[in-house]
Design an enzyme around this catalytic site. Structure first.
Site, PDB file in Angstrom:
ATOM      1  N   ASP A  46       0.786  -1.235   0.000  1.00 50.72           N
ATOM      2  CA  ASP A  46       0.000   0.000   0.000  1.00 50.72           C
ATOM      3  C   ASP A  46       0.819   1.288   0.000  1.00 50.72           C
ATOM      4  OD1 ASP A  46      -2.359   1.488  -0.009  1.00 50.72           O
ATOM      5  OD2 ASP A  46      -2.556   1.463   2.167  1.00 50.72           O
ATOM      6  N   HIS A  61       2.270   3.884   7.098  1.00 52.99           N
ATOM      7  CA  HIS A  61       2.186   4.678   5.863  1.00 52.99           C
ATOM      8  C   HIS A  61       0.992   5.615   5.804  1.00 52.99           C
ATOM      9  CE1 HIS A  61       0.133   0.832   4.899  1.00 52.99           C
ATOM     10  NE2 HIS A  61      -0.699   1.599   4.236  1.00 52.99           N
TER      11      HIS A  61
END
Lengths: 985, 985
Positions: free
Chosen positions: B165, B414
């Site tokens: 991702d 993230h």
């Protein structure tokens, strides 16, 4: 997939206790016990079809997959002996069960045997109560309950009826549940005023007397109103569909134990104020919930843990996993005296302008198809039973009544026959019924071949209501077989589309039958469009024997068409036969007066069609009229026409006045020779909506009868209930919708009367009806609406019809004018004949006259007219299910309301009863084993009487009694033509 | 809850095989093998906080509950030995594990031992790659991997890195993974042009060389691009979040087996065209999926069954349950030769106007707080290790580095340091860090007390960046302890808010230290608002010993304030010290020229602030600039001011030019005596948006350097990568966003150079930066945006700040002007000192001069300047984790880039190393046991060299090498003041 099983089998916990009330969890006598009921509500079709719901297909429409729900719940129950779950809809459970390997089946059996997986209702579906006919309700419950009984034995037998979602509740439903041995009943929806009143009075739970005829407590049913519909209390929903916070009892900023516990205690204490015992119930679940049961159970585990831990700090609240039956048991053990309810729960409103009375009429074509399908299913089951075992495979292939049984059971669902499903789901229901018809037609063909001993090419004409039947239209010779499913012989007018000018009709004895030819009307031509092109209809009266058939040979004669005695008048003033005269207004063309010539009664009756302009919401409320809700934008309906075009068609057999109200509304006022009712065949649609107005069409009868605000409607086709305008028997009504708030379900009949005379209208399907003013009576026949009414279906009720210009609906109202004393006998018998009409089967060619097998009856003699053969169906290889019903209410008819005693052993000619077991109404328990809970009543306890010892030769039926038997039978001979031997009697 | 366990324990299947590649499922050598990888992607915070995600709280924001995912998957794996699952985020897994009873833990262990539950990454989170510093990445991976190693042993060690991702991929990340022993790496996001190019060239999988310094294959990592991001192929998503139809293989109108199978075969064949082997991978899962794993597995079971059944009909497709490592293994077994990648995957664009380069800067305050927290965590861990066991409980209470370790690990996620989370989640991350600081401050206090032997009331001033420190502001006497976490002594300018006019500062030896007083600027007063009211700042230079501290006694002197040498000019033209001169434009007030006086370099440098007007979408694309995406509405930024107000503050220690660009943008250009870098301290915000314009603020340096389109940025604070405007090394770029498409992450430095001179800017946090034209260099320092950019976060980036008028951000850019040859040494050392700066601890009162314990170093001697002590941390009771790093790249510095050999046994003075084990970088495997898969490369295979036998007295580090050791140590004496004994060396 085999490996999945291991999980479930190996983890199986040792059984603790048995099922039934003795398996209920311990409660705290000195505390408030909160019964958490983990449950899921699985609509047998609504926004998605049954199959889509089962598999979880089309989750774009609605996320719901029943297979996963059952997959998910079982391991949770398995893992923890304190957990419980209630399941309801056997249509789904049955399907899931078929796919389970033996180890999972074994787990499920044990969970049931421990009382931890409990079935409520146990019907194939949770049926509607407003648009259903009791015959189909009995069947659908029997279908589901039988599966449970045979699969799981006594522990699979539900004790509690559970109609948590149907939109109002019929008294007959309560009566049926009581007769099926249910100990109690819980409902979720009732009028908001009623509920508030009950909460205030602590009358949320009482005993409902489901019948005014049956001797208490035969039809008494303890009935509880659930506190939150069928959902959990606010903020305690832990399903994947909900967003309420989980209980966080870990070290975290999200820890909410203190707040959740105190909030729950507040909710419980507030709820307890509305209930009488130290037990309250919370329904922990909702629509299609528990697809991931872990979410629910994990959080309920924590709720139980932390709430009950507060007992150490003085809390007097005890939470436990429970089931409907365990909650009911706790109420019963309280030994309180309960109040008694006599009326019903119609109409249902959830707000002042939110009366759920539109669905009484929604999808009128499907409502008719459902009723007609019930008729055919009874024929199919009867013939299956009469022709005997082995009939499923026959010369016409494999036939099976179970397809139609299941399709009919599915159609009883409260979003099926109710008309509150999405259009594609309605299509699916119809498709299922059609598949059921096909399978039954094979079975009927096999049966007729067996019984008659001949192998005709039997033809079923399914579109006779629009004069379409390719065989009769084309054939020079054909045979008409008229099967009569009633226990008495009936006279029936056969009406077939033909193209020949002259026909001869011969009965079984070779005697000519009077017949007539009349032209197919333009009304019918418009309706059928290009489906057929018959120009004429052949009409002849036929008499069919009880539980049997008669055969007629029809032959087209050479020669020109001769209209003979038929006449056509431009502006007819009257029609009449020997029993009745109908007058028409010479100016308007509307029906003006009805005369009962036998009794010398004359009643001015103006009949016409009107439409209510559907509300799209207004200042008072944004509520629009929709599939569920009827809300006219003003109380006065708009007449369809001030004057109608009329013409008369008349011959020896029928007199018909054709009334054209508009391009999309017409009616035939019809009198058949020899019949004493007036038939009004109306054709309505496509309802135009180009003007932006939704329309709800009524047929209204206005008379000078002084009716004092009263009118009468049937409950699911059986007992009659008095209705009073702007009144409820239970509470002091504040009427907020003068029309919609007075609508009631009319399943088969509605009437008004004064002290002497009664005007009765029989319907061919369920409709909404009312009397908006004294002497007036109306039935809503069709509706087409441009807006969704915000109750979930998410579609406006815009049934598209053939060409998406709107559905055309055709139906019949039978009007009876008679004395109050004579009317019951007439409407009982006529209505019986309507919902269980003879079945017409055609065959090409002509049976040789006088052949044995052309006439058949399975009875040694006609049943008395007040006895209805409700059920005759194959049960298993050697036994049949038999239900006999007294079809009169106590006291409504001097003659009809008398008890009747029958000798069952001498009833049937096609088989011999070798053993007879009386059962409860659902046939899932022997009658002598029925031991329902006793409830103390304010007027004194009604203790059940032990059933008298069964003497098959003397079986007595009291008014409105249904007696159910499993009869072990020996068929006389299944080969080579039963009829040949049993025709004479 | 105990009973829940039974389910899992009893059903446990016999273990089949071990873990690792040998446990992989059989594949079909002559078929196309489709590896289905059941997985879930669990963001460690994003739309919800970590805790909200774990519990499934606030499901109104996003339905996601990790506890249920893990609850749900295990029984599925248990029930069927063919099923597999991959899990990633240890932050969640760890938490779940803590709540599991032993039987479930046992099940999980067995599943892991069978290779069926596989961990990928194994870090605490799946870290960001654009805004992270390698130090924190190493730590977060070590934290997660250690838990797995200690809990599950070798089978718990992930073989595969799995960054499916993160929004672009850093080369340093690949290098770190390689050094941690990972065999392969899979990514989900890369530039859409890059992906299309790779698909066309079948270059979706190749070997990525993560370092230009380390000897291959030390930093080589096999890297695969997943076909569908990380989701399943279109229409094959069976999670509860998806609406794809289930496979219906029953008798039903919904039966779709034929269609589903053929559709799947088409998908597989199309995918295979982009990959080189007869194995392809499909990621069957996505964000927070598998909360109800049954849905996925039940349908995948059917997919496998029906697709593989087609093999009997000639299909050559074989579907199987697999894992990342088993897919990787299959690729490795193919023995192909793979191409080599040298560059990185930045920037990431998923469309022509969709460059994910905004998040390089988003939430600049949090990015700074994260970097500062890393600094303090290193200090905390060092002191924990140096003070020795038992330090967690001390005179100041219980301290614990694990709170900050975990908070820092979480912050690497993230959607954390990236700035792409919702505001309340960003708040939660900051709160976690703050809690970590608190726990570490206790620990540091305990350690300082232990080491110094005195029990001062240690005070940590956390708001020094806005001149707030209650102790120094109020106290007449206080002590300043300066702890230096570097392996070499550093000089540091101490700057403290005070209110006295004169102070004396004495060092450990009782020598007076030069100090100055300057007024607190209005810029700072505006920033701190009412948090403090210091009028002045005390400044003095301090030298702190390597891995140790020095103590300074500060005493307020009587007397009036004497500005002394300090002067204030209205329009300063220059500042200078012995090393550097900075000139200002007399008209504009902007920085105009920098001179390196040591080298005689003069470079015109114009520096100013500008803002890009954020796009809100236009005709070309509806894409708005947002938290992820940077899209200016035109390429030319708007100058913040044409002229700025300036004034100078100057004394013996510092010269500061204050530039006021606007009401919300100011800067101090600062030269400290003795320092050769120029410090630009900027303060930006609250960014006004009343004009309806989102704004992205840059600091831009314009020079006449001929840079030929090139500029240089660091990768996660380590190696430097060359960047070229409008160019990608891997494919022929079609540039569609001239500014945003040239932005790159700047984690610590960016520079431009010509053949001779280099202008380097060091940052104090991660920022986006670029060179939009030759000689120019810019860094984005702050951004505030009015629209969401439609990548899921669902909020505009409108950081509210104190009073909801917008966040004010203060930061520093250090500017170095030097020769190309000398610059690396300068920026390496300066950057090292920035991210691992000395920690200031205050205490009231004055330590007696010359007391032992006032000065401490844990090293016997300073480390060479090219060696960085990356990690010094307590591992367990008897051992510490030690990482030594060569901080120069191969060839960048004649001196610095030389290999260095150390004697570890003679390094530390506070403990004796009694045993030393070299580990891989993550410390989860002994270095000699590391056996990574070999991949054949186009330029020839790089075979790993067996590590040389470890001689602790001669440990050599090559450029950019990190060596990781577990050292068993014996502390000299933890009682009564370590410093007393180890101060001298």
């Amino acid at each position: 997939m085999g490996a999945r099983v291991g999980l479930l089998l190996l983890g199986l916990l040792g059984a603790a206790g048995g099922c039934g009330y003795e398996s209920c969890p311990a409660t705290e006598p000195k505390m408030l016990n909160v019964h958490l009921i983990p449950h899921t509500h699985n609509d047998v079709g609504w926004l998605k079809t049954v199959d889509q719901y089962f598999y979880g297909a089309r989750n774009d429409i609605q996320h719901a997959g029943v297979q996963y729900i059952l997959d998910s719940v079982m391991p949770q129950l398995q893992a923890d002996p304190t957990k419980r779950f209630v399941y309801v809809e056997v249509a789904f459970f049955y399907r899931w069960w078929q796919l389970q390997p033996e180890p999972i089946r074994q787990l499920v059996r044990e969970l049931i045997n421990q009382g931890r997986l409990e079935f409520a209702n146990g019907g194939w579906c949770m049926n509607d109560e407003a648009a259903v006919h009791y015959n189909a309700v009995v069947d659908q419950l029997t279908l589901g309950l039988r599966f449970l009984q045979e699969t799981f034995g006594a522990c699979g037998r539900p004790r509690v009826a559970w109609h948590i979602d149907p939109f109002g509740h019929a008294r007959e439903q309560a009566s049926l549940f009581a007769q099926m041995g249910f100990d109690g009943f819980f409902i979720g929806r009732l009028d908001y005023q009623d509920k508030a009143n009950r909460e205030r009075l602590r009358e949320m739970e009482q005993v409902w007397r489901g019948s005014s005829s049956l001797k208490p407590p035969a039809a008494d049913l303890f009935t509880g109103v659930l506190p939150n519909g069928y959902g959990p209390p606010f903020s305690f929903c832990w399903d994947q569909f909900c967003s309420d916070n989980p209980i966080v009892d870990d070290k975290s900023d999200e820890n909410n134990v203190a707040e959740r516990v105190s909030s729950f205690l507040r909710v419980a204490e507030a709820q307890a104020k509305h209930y009488r015992t130290n037990h309250i119930v919370m329904t922990m679940g909702s629509d299609f919930q528990y697809e991931n049961a872990n979410l629910w159970y994990k959080n309920m585990d924590k709720l139980l843990q932390h709430v009950n831990a507060q007992q150490a700090n003085g809390s007097r609240v005890h939470v436990l996993y429970s089931t409907p039956s365990c909650y009911l048991w706790a109420l019963n053990q309280a030994n309180l005296t309960w109040s008694l309810k006599h009326d019903d729960f119609f109409p249902y409103a959830d707000g002042p302008h939110q009366f759920w009375t539109g669905y009484f009429t929604s999808r009128p074509s499907f409502k008719r198809y459902e009723r007609l399908s019930n008729n055919f299913l009874q024929v199919c089951k009867q013939l299956e039973a009469l022709a005997g075992p082995g009939i499923r495979k026959g010369p016409y292939g494999e036939g099976d009544s179970s397809v139609l049984r299941r399709a009919m059971a599915v159609a009883q669902h409260h979003d099926a026959v109710s008309g509150t499903e999405k259009q594609h789901v309605a299509n699916d229901y119809a498709k299922r019924l059609a598949a059921g018809w096909e399978a039954c037609q094979v079975l009927v063909s096999n049966a007729l071949a067996t019984i008659s001993g001949s192998k005709e090419n039997f033809i079923f004409c399914n579109y006779l209501n629009m004069s379409v039947c390719p065989l009769s239209e084309a054939a020079g010779q054909f045979t008409v077989i008229l099967y009569n499913p009633l226990g008495r012989s009936v006279r029936w007018i056969v009406r077939l589309p033909v193209n020949g000018a002259q026909y001869s009709v011969m009965d079984t004895d070779g005697q000519a039958v009077l017949s007539e030819i009349i032209p197919v009307s333009n009304f019918t031509r418009q309706l059928r469009r290009d489906r057929g092109n018959a120009r004429l209809e052949l009409i002849f009266p036929a008499v069919a024997p009880a539980l049997g058939y008669a055969t007629f040979a029809v032959t087209r004669l050479a020669g020109e068409r001769q209209l003979g005695p038929q006449e056509i008048h431009a502006r007819p003033l009257e029609i009449h036969n020997e029993h009745v005269r109908v007058l028409f207004d010479p100016v308007t063309g509307l029906l003006q007066e009805i005369q009962n010539l036998d009794k010398g009664i004359t009643l001015p009756v103006t009949q016409g069609f009107f439409w209510y302009n559907a509300s799209i919401g207004n200042e008072e409320s944004s509520q629009a009229s929709g599939a569920y809700i009827f809300r006219p934008n003003r109380s006065e309906p708009i007449p369809m026409a001030w004057r109608v075009h009329t013409y008369l068609v008349k011959n020896r057999l029928v007199q018909e006045v054709y009334q054209n109200f508009s391009a999309w509304c017409s009616q035939v006022v019809r009198l058949y020779a020899g019949e004493s009712h007036v038939e009004l065949e109306w054709t309505v649609g496509p309802i135009p909506t180009d003007d932006g107005w939704g329309k709800e069409i009524i047929s209204r009868f206005d008379t000078p009868l002084e009716t004092d605000g009263c009118f009468y409607t049937d409950s699911n086709g059986r007992e009659i209930q008095e209705r009073r305008r702007n009144f409820r028997p239970t509470w002091n009504l504040s009427q907020t919708e003068p029309v919609a708030g007075n609508y009631y379900p009319v399943n088969s009949r509605i009437y008004i009367k004064n002290r002497k005379f009664q005007l009765t209208v029989l319907t061919d399907r369920s409709q909404g009806g009312t009397s908006v003013s004294d002497g007036s009576l109306e039935l809503m026949v069709h509706r087409r609406l441009l807006y969704d009414d915000d109750r979930g279906v998410g579609e406006p009720l815009m049934e598209p019809g053939d060409f998406h210009d709107g559905l055309v609906v055709r139906g019949r109202h039978l009007v009876l004018l008679d004395t109050v004393e004579s009317s019951p006998t007439r409407h009982r018998l006529q209505a019986q004949q309507e919902f269980m009409a003879p079945q017409l089967v055609l065959a090409p060619g002509s049976a040789a006259p006088s052949t044995q097998g052309q006439r058949f009856t399975a009875l040694r003699q006609d049943l008395p007219h007040n006895i209805h053969l409700l059920t005759l169906a194959q049960w298993d290889a050697n036994s049949i299910l038999l239900r006999l019903e007294h079809q009169f209410e106590q006291g409504e008819s001097a003659n009809g309301s008398q008890p009747v005693t029958l000798n069952l052993l001498n009833l049937f000619s096609s088989f011999t009863i070798t053993a007879l077991q009386e059962m409860n109404l659902a046939a899932n328990q022997r009658r002598e084993d029925v031991t329902r809970l006793t409830w103390w009543l304010e007027p004194g306890a009604a203790r059940p009487q032990p059933p008298p010892k069964l003497d098959p030769s003397r079986v007595t039926l009291e008014p409105m009694e249904i007696r159910t038997f499993l009869a072990t039978v020996q068929h006389r001979d299944t080969g080579g033509g039963l009829a040949a031997r049993w025709v004479e009697r």
